[in-house]
Design an enzyme around this catalytic site. Structure first.
Site, mmCIF file in Angstrom:
data_model
loop_
_atom_site.group_PDB
_atom_site.id
_atom_site.type_symbol
_atom_site.label_atom_id
_atom_site.label_comp_id
_atom_site.label_asym_id
_atom_site.label_seq_id
_atom_site.Cartn_x
_atom_site.Cartn_y
_atom_site.Cartn_z
ATOM 1 N N SER A 180 0.807 -1.307 0.127
ATOM 2 C CA SER A 180 0.232 -0.027 0.179
ATOM 3 C C SER A 180 0.944 1.244 0.028
ATOM 4 O O SER A 180 0.424 2.356 -0.375
ATOM 5 C CB SER A 180 -0.991 0.088 1.242
ATOM 6 O OG SER A 180 -0.338 -0.174 2.434
ATOM 7 N N HIS A 208 -5.497 -3.724 -1.951
ATOM 8 C CA HIS A 208 -5.341 -2.781 -2.984
ATOM 9 C C HIS A 208 -5.258 -3.474 -4.278
ATOM 10 O O HIS A 208 -4.948 -2.698 -5.228
ATOM 11 C CB HIS A 208 -4.021 -2.153 -2.563
ATOM 12 C CG HIS A 208 -4.011 -0.929 -1.590
ATOM 13 N ND1 HIS A 208 -4.504 0.226 -2.128
ATOM 14 C CD2 HIS A 208 -3.607 -0.786 -0.389
ATOM 15 C CE1 HIS A 208 -4.462 1.066 -0.894
ATOM 16 N NE2 HIS A 208 -4.284 0.327 0.063
ATOM 17 N N LYS A 239 -12.398 -0.211 -0.496
ATOM 18 C CA LYS A 239 -11.528 0.432 -1.420
ATOM 19 C C LYS A 239 -11.983 0.740 -2.573
ATOM 20 O O LYS A 239 -13.023 1.356 -3.138
ATOM 21 C CB LYS A 239 -10.094 -0.029 -1.550
ATOM 22 C CG LYS A 239 -9.370 0.185 0.128
ATOM 23 C CD LYS A 239 -8.128 -0.190 0.173
ATOM 24 C CE LYS A 239 -7.358 0.005 1.643
ATOM 25 N NZ LYS A 239 -6.480 -0.935 2.085
HETATM 26 C C1 LIG Z 1 -6.714 -1.160 3.563
HETATM 27 C C2 LIG Z 1 -6.037 -2.377 3.930
HETATM 28 C C3 LIG Z 1 -6.898 -3.082 4.990
HETATM 29 C C4 LIG Z 1 -7.932 -2.703 5.479
HETATM 30 O O1 LIG Z 1 -9.094 -2.828 4.744
HETATM 31 P P1 LIG Z 1 -10.290 -2.214 5.480
HETATM 32 O O2 LIG Z 1 -11.514 -2.789 4.634
HETATM 33 O O3 LIG Z 1 -10.422 -0.617 5.266
HETATM 34 O O4 LIG Z 1 -10.486 -2.542 6.864
HETATM 35 C C5 LIG Z 1 -6.439 -4.367 4.947
HETATM 36 N N1 LIG Z 1 -5.099 -4.992 4.423
HETATM 37 C C6 LIG Z 1 -4.503 -4.126 3.600
HETATM 38 C C7 LIG Z 1 -3.238 -4.565 2.749
HETATM 39 C C8 LIG Z 1 -5.001 -3.075 3.117
HETATM 40 O O5 LIG Z 1 -4.148 -2.085 2.600
#
Ligand SMILES: *Cc1c(COP(=O)(O)O)cnc(C)c1O
Length: 391
Positions: A180, A208, A239
């Site tokens: 990320s 992501h 996301k």
């Molecule tokens: C953003 C993210 C999460 C968290 O996801 P949410 O649905 O926002 O809780 C988990 N793992 C990774 C790799 C992320 O980038």
């Protein structure tokens, strides 16, 4: 004197380091342009990759589900909090990902904290990429397994760790699909091959990559053509999918086990109907309109090329996440502030989210940005970069 005096001291310390950040406040929908702290700016900081967060079709689905089922579910899934709608979403996700089954958690974060302790425990070992997401790190801590790390994407070290781990009952290899903070992609084909060779469980967190990699946004497994060879795929609905939630696409037995042992599933209330219906609508759109993903990628390429042409250091990004690496913590924050003054929101990110000396602003373009949004943003980067002396 109060027991919380330490909080004041810690805040003062953050201010001294120049990394204290008040929350930015959004007073418009999420989108390619948004109203942030009272200013209309080009938004390069949201994870709304496909522009679905404010899509009228998702909003309509949410409203209709609210009318039909109400605002909340008022129970955990295992008591009376499972709606037929929740099961429909899980069937759709399994079909979308091409797995036997899928199960939805409240968020991607709770997915990792719920799933990892079910996969491994005492007598087992977790082998984790050094740059994995905080929720993976927390999930690993909750499991009573031993935790070992390999240097970021270092396949020779992963193999050594696997060789050294043959005495454990179970081995779990865990990686982000797309990282990320740098936007690079995990070497999944090699990871899968090593897991098969050394008898390890393979686990990829596609937060992501969901809606970003693969023709319809199915994620890193489809991107590499590894269908059927990755044991556990975590995805997020928060996301690119534009709503909220996390899911695990895996075997039927594993899903059944998670229903009995996944602690966030057992002890935290299920998603409101609006969330679930909007997520189903988003999957419909991703299946019907792969051109959305194609547009995301052409925007990402155009923006990345523009930044490189201006002379910025964009690291090793291979995806629509493009870091602009500045170095110093304070300078990165100044750069972000200057961009904001020029009408562009790109969040500054510093230690401990990224290593010291690698502070950056992180940009994420979306399928919804227009040609004009991107060229205007690039001019702001040029001006801000010159004014703080990084280009
Ligand atoms: C953003 C993210 C999460 C968290 O996801 P949410 O649905 O926002 O809780 C988990 N793992 C990774 C790799 C992320 O980038």
């Amino acid at each position: 004197m109060s027991g919380l005096d330490f909080a004041h001291q810690e805040i003062e310390e953050l201010k001294k380091q120049g990394v204290f950040r008040p929350l930015r406040v959004l007073s418009s929908p999420q989108g390619p342009r948004a109203e942030i702290d009272g200013h209309r700016v080009i938004n390069l900081s949201s994870n709304d990759y496909l522009g679905l967060a404010n899509d009228p079709r998702l909003k309509r689905a949410a409203i209709e589900a609210t009318e039909r089922y109400g605002a909340g579910t008022a129970a955990v899934r295992t008591i009376i909090g499972t709606l037929d709608l929740h099961l429909e979403l899980e069937r759709r996700l399994a079909a979308f990902k091409g797995t036997e089954a899928a199960i939805v958690f409240q968020s991607g974060f709770t997915c990792n904290s719920g799933v990892i302790p079910v996969l491994v425990g005492e007598g087992d070992v977790i082998i984790s990429d050094a740059l994995n997401h905080a929720s993976i790190i927390d999930g690993c801590r909750l499991a009573k397994a031993e935790i070992r790390r390999y240097a970021h994407k270092d396949m020779a070290e992963l193999e050594q760790q696997l060789q050294a781990a043959q005495g454990f009952r179970r081995r779990l290899v865990i990686t982000d699909g797309v990282f990320s903070m740098d936007g690079d992609i995990a070497p999944l084909p090699q990871i899968v091959r090593l897991c098969e060779q050394y008898g390890a469980i393979s686990y990829v967190d596609d937060a992501h990559s969901s809606g970003v990699l693969g023709k319809n946004g199915q994620g890193s497994v489809h991107h590499f053509g590894l269908q059927g060879r990755v044991d556990v795929q975590v995805g997020t609905l928060s996301k690119a999918v534009g709503v909220l939630g996390g899911y695990v696409a895996t075997s039927r037995d594993m899903v059944d086990l998670l229903i009995h042992r996944g602690r966030p599933f057992l002890f935290s209330t299920s998603h409101p109907p609006a969330v679930t219906a909007a997520a189903i609508e988003a999957i419909d759109i991703m299946e019907r309109e792969p051109e959305l993903i194609a547009r995301l990628w052409s925007n990402a390429r155009r923006f990345k090329e523009g930044l490189s042409a201006l002379g910025f250091n964009t690291g090793h990004s291979e995806t629509p996440i493009t870091p602009v690496i500045i170095g110093g913590e304070r300078e990165a924050m100044q750069f972000s502030d200057e961009l904001f003054r020029l009408g562009v929101f790109a969040q500054g990110i510093a230690f401990p989210t990224v290593p010291k000396g690698q502070a950056r602003v992180r940009t994420i373009v979306s399928a919804a940005h227009s040609e004009e949004d991107l060229s205007e943003a690039l001019s702001a980067f040029e001006r801000a970069g010159r004014s703080i002396g990084v280009i």
